[in-house]
Structures are given as structure tokens and as C-alpha cells.
Design a protein around this motif. Structure first.
Motif, PDB file in Angstrom:
ATOM      1  N   SER A 178      61.475  38.636  35.493  1.00  0.00           N
ATOM      2  CA  SER A 178      61.109  39.076  34.127  1.00  0.00           C
ATOM      3  C   SER A 178      59.582  39.169  33.799  1.00  0.00           C
ATOM      4  CB  SER A 178      61.950  38.186  33.103  1.00  0.00           C
ATOM      5  OG  SER A 178      63.194  38.697  32.870  1.00  0.00           O
ATOM      6  N   SER A 179      58.997  38.088  34.406  1.00  0.00           N
ATOM      7  CA  SER A 179      57.344  37.900  34.214  1.00  0.00           C
ATOM      8  C   SER A 179      56.983  39.273  34.952  1.00  0.00           C
ATOM      9  CB  SER A 179      57.136  36.597  35.022  1.00  0.00           C
ATOM     10  OG  SER A 179      57.648  35.401  34.384  1.00  0.00           O
TER      11      SER A 179
ATOM     12  N   TYR B 109      65.874  30.911  37.812  1.00  0.00           N
ATOM     13  CA  TYR B 109      64.541  30.814  38.282  1.00  0.00           C
ATOM     14  C   TYR B 109      64.114  32.250  38.430  1.00  0.00           C
ATOM     15  CZ  TYR B 109      60.732  31.000  41.880  1.00  0.00           C
ATOM     16  OH  TYR B 109      59.516  31.287  42.453  1.00  0.00           O
TER      17      TYR B 109
ATOM     18  N   THR C 111      63.864  34.573  35.597  1.00  0.00           N
ATOM     19  CA  THR C 111      62.497  34.403  34.767  1.00  0.00           C
ATOM     20  C   THR C 111      61.454  35.031  35.641  1.00  0.00           C
ATOM     21  OG1 THR C 111      63.529  32.354  33.921  1.00  0.00           O
ATOM     22  CG2 THR C 111      60.882  32.822  33.741  1.00  0.00           C
TER      23      THR C 111
ATOM     24  N   LEU D 182      59.942  33.377  27.693  1.00  0.00           N
ATOM     25  CA  LEU D 182      60.465  33.079  29.168  1.00  0.00           C
ATOM     26  C   LEU D 182      60.808  31.920  29.250  1.00  0.00           C
ATOM     27  CD1 LEU D 182      57.729  35.463  30.883  1.00  0.00           C
ATOM     28  CD2 LEU D 182      60.071  35.776  30.617  1.00  0.00           C
ATOM     29  N   LEU D 183      60.346  30.739  28.868  1.00  0.00           N
ATOM     30  CA  LEU D 183      60.847  29.466  29.019  1.00  0.00           C
ATOM     31  C   LEU D 183      62.461  29.529  28.323  1.00  0.00           C
ATOM     32  CD1 LEU D 183      57.989  27.163  28.371  1.00  0.00           C
ATOM     33  CD2 LEU D 183      59.266  27.425  30.509  1.00  0.00           C
TER      34      LEU D 183
ATOM     35  N   ILE E 236      55.322  32.237  35.550  1.00  0.00           N
ATOM     36  CA  ILE E 236      55.083  32.959  34.310  1.00  0.00           C
ATOM     37  C   ILE E 236      53.332  33.477  34.487  1.00  0.00           C
ATOM     38  CG2 ILE E 236      54.821  33.339  31.869  1.00  0.00           C
ATOM     39  CD1 ILE E 236      57.186  31.189  31.764  1.00  0.00           C
TER      40      ILE E 236
ATOM     41  N   THR F 209      64.398  41.620  28.215  1.00  0.00           N
ATOM     42  CA  THR F 209      63.040  41.906  28.900  1.00  0.00           C
ATOM     43  C   THR F 209      62.579  43.263  28.767  1.00  0.00           C
ATOM     44  OG1 THR F 209      64.021  40.301  30.516  1.00  0.00           O
ATOM     45  CG2 THR F 209      62.425  41.606  31.259  1.00  0.00           C
TER      46      THR F 209
ATOM     47  N   LEU G  41      57.286  26.249  35.851  1.00  0.00           N
ATOM     48  CA  LEU G  41      57.496  27.664  35.166  1.00  0.00           C
ATOM     49  C   LEU G  41      56.192  28.204  34.683  1.00  0.00           C
ATOM     50  CD1 LEU G  41      60.980  27.088  33.824  1.00  0.00           C
ATOM     51  CD2 LEU G  41      60.457  28.569  35.903  1.00  0.00           C
TER      52      LEU G  41
ATOM     53  N   MET H  16      64.539  31.919  27.936  1.00  0.00           N
ATOM     54  CA  MET H  16      65.264  32.775  28.881  1.00  0.00           C
ATOM     55  C   MET H  16      65.841  31.739  29.766  1.00  0.00           C
ATOM     56  SD  MET H  16      64.060  36.559  29.239  1.00  0.00           S
ATOM     57  CE  MET H  16      64.134  37.887  27.836  1.00  0.00           C
ATOM     58  N   PHE H  17      64.794  31.194  30.563  1.00  0.00           N
ATOM     59  CA  PHE H  17      65.175  30.287  31.522  1.00  0.00           C
ATOM     60  C   PHE H  17      66.137  29.379  31.278  1.00  0.00           C
ATOM     61  CE2 PHE H  17      64.632  26.322  33.955  1.00  0.00           C
ATOM     62  CZ  PHE H  17      65.078  26.898  35.519  1.00  0.00           C
TER      63      PHE H  17
END
Length: 397
Positions: free
Chosen positions: A386-387, A380, A383, A233-234, A218, A269, A213, A236-237
Motif C-alpha cells: 500500500s505504501s 506487513y 502495508t 497505514l498504521l 512507510i 488504498t 513501520l 490498516m496494518f
């Protein structure tokens, strides 16, 4: 009622299990929970009579008891009002206005004060005992339902809150996911501190997720300065993944099948991206950054840039809303397809059921495997998108 009692798509204030796991053996009115007593027609009639008496003491112009009860019961027969208590009726009356924008029923404005004087505890002490037939019927309905205690609020029914802060099933499951994440990643961090090289199957599994990830999702999605967003973000995943996987466990349900959960994640986000952009470009610059750079004459550039700003601003909110809706739609769709397959055998019997049962079971197993894949895929995708959105907010267009 729940949208379906099998797959638990809708949130509730109880956990539903097979009735033999949690049978209800309540023997009298005193044993039933407050929320269930408030739903009982006899209680609601008692409440209406008592509230009318209190209103008559507090205000003038209150209709007679007979007319008051008749009007309330007639209101209950209107679409959408079935089973609603007298306080809902009075609240609606209090909000009615005349053509002159004056209260149409000024006496109804005292209903909160009158309602506060009515308590379930008083009803328990004064009411006639419930009949064995009613108790048996209520026990049958409540069997298999594990009600969640509500120390901070009051329920209207098993699916809606009435006041205060009420704890729902999805809240409990989300808290469970958060606790598991804290425990697992605290252990994971302690293992990494002991050795540079990860050791152990679980450590390798988590390390594979984290490294993939970070390196493939990311950092490419955000670009320069991505590392400071890696932890959130991790989180969130793995939170979305945990909530998705709970939907595969019988009698629990996936919290990500609720608008409140998925839209809250999408809003997070948005706030993270725009907040980071504001720190980099300033509180005004982050909004001006929505407009692509264009070398245009002033007379043409101003109207075009204003139109682009409006379009980009609408697009900013729409794409984050779609981020939440996409996650919810994919989680609910799998449940609905699975429900449709299982429902094929409900109306069948005899040889028809025997012949189709292998197909139904096989299809249900295959779609369950597909749902398992979708649970990982949607975590996935959430995330990844969101990135991209955070990267767009923290870099010049």
C-alpha cells in the motif's frame, strides 16, 4: 451451507460453537426465529398459496392454483433453485421477456405488492403446530448456532440476506477489532503524552511496531510527504493484523478470508493514493502521471503514450485487485491446509488412528504456528505494498 463448519472460512449471520455450549431447546413453532420459519417447506407452501390468491385479485391471466403450485415446485427442482421461495420464482417470471421485448408474464409483475401482504406473524397465528419430530430435527440443526439479531434487515437464510442491512459475523468481528484498536491506541497515546521515553512492556511492544513501520516501511515506500499517510497505514496494518489473528481463535474465523473485506481494503488504498495524487497534480494530472516521461517526436509519442496510458490504467486496477486477492488467498490457504491435515483422521479408526494421531496433532500445531506467522507477515506485506502504491500515485514517474 458453510464451506466448512470447522474453520469458518465463509461469512454467515450466526456464530457457530459446539452444540453443548448453545443447545437449542425450542418447544414449538412460536419459538423459532423468523428466518428459520421462512425456510420451512410448510411455510413456503402456505406462502405460495396466499401469494397466488393475492395475485389473482390484483391481476388477470394468473394460472390456476394447481398449475401455479405445480410450476413453482417444478422450478424448485431445477439446478440452483432448491428450497427457493415463491417470491424468487415470481421475480424470475417477471423478468422474462418475449421476442418482442414485452413481459412474458405481465401478471407476475404484481408479486412485490402481493408478497408484502404475507408475514411470518400471520403464519404463526394460523398455522398448524409443528410435529415433535420436526421440532426435534430443527433443534438438532440449530444447536450450536448463535444467531445474530437483525434489526435493520431480513435474512433469506443463515448465509444470505433478503432485504435491508443485515449484520454478518465478519461485521461483528471487524467492529470488535476496531473497538479494541481505539481503546488500545487511546491508552498508548495517553502513555506517550506523560513521558517522552516509553515505559511498560505493552507500550514498548506497540512502540516497536509503530516505529518500525514508520521508519522502515512507510517512509521508504512513499518517500517525500510520507508522514501524512502514517496514521492511515498504521491503522490498516493493525486492522488487518487483528482480523488475521481472529482466525486463530476457535469458532470465530478471520474476516480477511472474505473477498468483501480484502477488496474493500485494497479499494481504500486505491482511493487514498489517487485522491492524494489528485490533490497534488490535479484531477487530470493524476491520471496523466501514470504515463512515464518520454522525449519522443509528436507523431510517435501520441500513439505510444495512449497505449501506455491504457496499459498503466489497467495495471493500476489489476495491482490493487491483486493486493486484495493476495491477502485473502494467503489467509484461506492456511485454513485449507490445516483442514486437510485434521481431515486425515476423520475416516481412520483403531490402530491406524492411534498411530497417525501424533503426526496429525503435531502437523496441526506446526501449521497453526505457521498461520500465526503468516497473520503478521500478510499485514506487513499489505502495508508495504500500500505504501508503494500510494508513493507511485503521489510522485512523478
Amino acid at each position: 451451507m458453510a464451506s466448512d463448519p470447522i474453520l469458518h472460512i465463509k461469512d454467515s449471520y450466526y456464530f457457530e460453537v459446539p452444540s453443548w455450549l448453545a443447545p437449542s431447546h425450542r418447544e414449538s413453532l412460536q419459538d423459532f426465529p423468523d428466518v428459520w420459519i421462512r425456510l420451512d417447506p410448510a411455510y413456503q407452501l402456505w406462502e405460495a398459496n396466499l401469494v397466488h390468491a393475492k395475485l389473482s385479485e390484483l391481476s388477470k391471466g394468473v394460472p390456476s392454483e394447481t398449475d401455479f403450485i405445480h410450476n413453482w415446485e417444478h422450478w424448485q427442482h431445477e439446478p440452483g433453485n432448491h428450497g427457493k421461495p415463491v417470491r424468487r420464482y415470481l421475480k424470475e417470471l417477471a423478468e422474462e421477456k418475449t421476442k418482442d421485448d414485452k413481459p412474458a408474464n405481465p401478471w407476475a409483475e404484481s408479486w412485490p405488492e402481493a408478497q408484502e401482504l404475507v408475514t411470518v406473524a400471520e403464519y404463526r397465528e394460523t398455522a398448524q403446530p409443528w410435529s415433535p419430530k420436526k421440532i426435534e430435527g430443527y433443534n438438532e440443526v440449530l444447536s450450536g448456532k448463535i444467531l445474530i439479531p437483525q434489526p435493520f434487515g431480513q435474512l433469506r437464510n443463515l448465509y444470505q440476506k433478503d432485504s435491508g442491512f443485515c449484520i454478518s459475523r465478519f461485521m461483528v468481528l471487524e467492529t470488535l477489532v476496531a473497538i479494541v484498536m481505539v481503546l488500545v491506541f487511546t491508552w498508548y497515546a495517553s502513555r506517550l503524552k506523560k513521558s517522552i521515553v516509553p515505559k511498560g512492556r505493552v507500550t514498548h511492544l506497540l512502540d516497536a511496531f509503530v516505529c518500525y513501520l514508520r521508519e522502515q516501511v512507510i517512509r521508504p515506500g512513499i518517500g517525500h510527504g510520507a508522514d501524512k499517510f502514517v496514521p492511515v497505514l498504521l491503522t490498516m496494518f493493525f486492522f488487518v493484523l487483528g482480523c488475521n489473528l481472529l482466525g486463530m481463535i476457535p469458532w470465530l474465523g478471520a474476516p480477511t478470508a472474505s473477498f468483501s473485506v480484502t477488496l474493500s481494503l485494497a479499494f481504500a488504498t486505491l482511493v487514498i493514493g489517487m485522491g492524494a495524487g489528485a490533490l497534488k497534480f490535479g484531477p487530470v494530472g493524476v491520471w496523466l502521471n501514470l504515463i512515464p516521461h518520454m522525449d519522443l517526436p509528436l507523431i510517435i509519442g501520441i500513439p505510444i503514450k495512449i497505449m501506455l496510458f491504457v496499459i498503466e490504467l489497467a495495471g493500476l486496477f489489476i495491482k490493487h485487485a491483486v493486493l486484495g486477492v493476495r491477502l485473502l488467498a494467503n489467509m484461506v490457504a492456511g485454513h485449507l491446509v490445516l483442514l486437510g491435515i485434521v481431515a486425515l483422521g476423520v475416516e481412520m479408526s483403531g490402530w491406524n488412528l492411534i498411530l497417525t494421531l501424533p503426526i496429525i496433532v503435531g502437523s496441526a500445531v506446526l501449521f497453526s504456528c505457521l498461520e500465526l506467522f503468516v497473520a503478521f507477515l500478510q499485514a506487513y506485506i499489505f502495508t508495504f505494498l500500500s505504501s508503494l502504491f500510494i508513493g507511485a500515485s503521489t510522485h512523478h514517474h
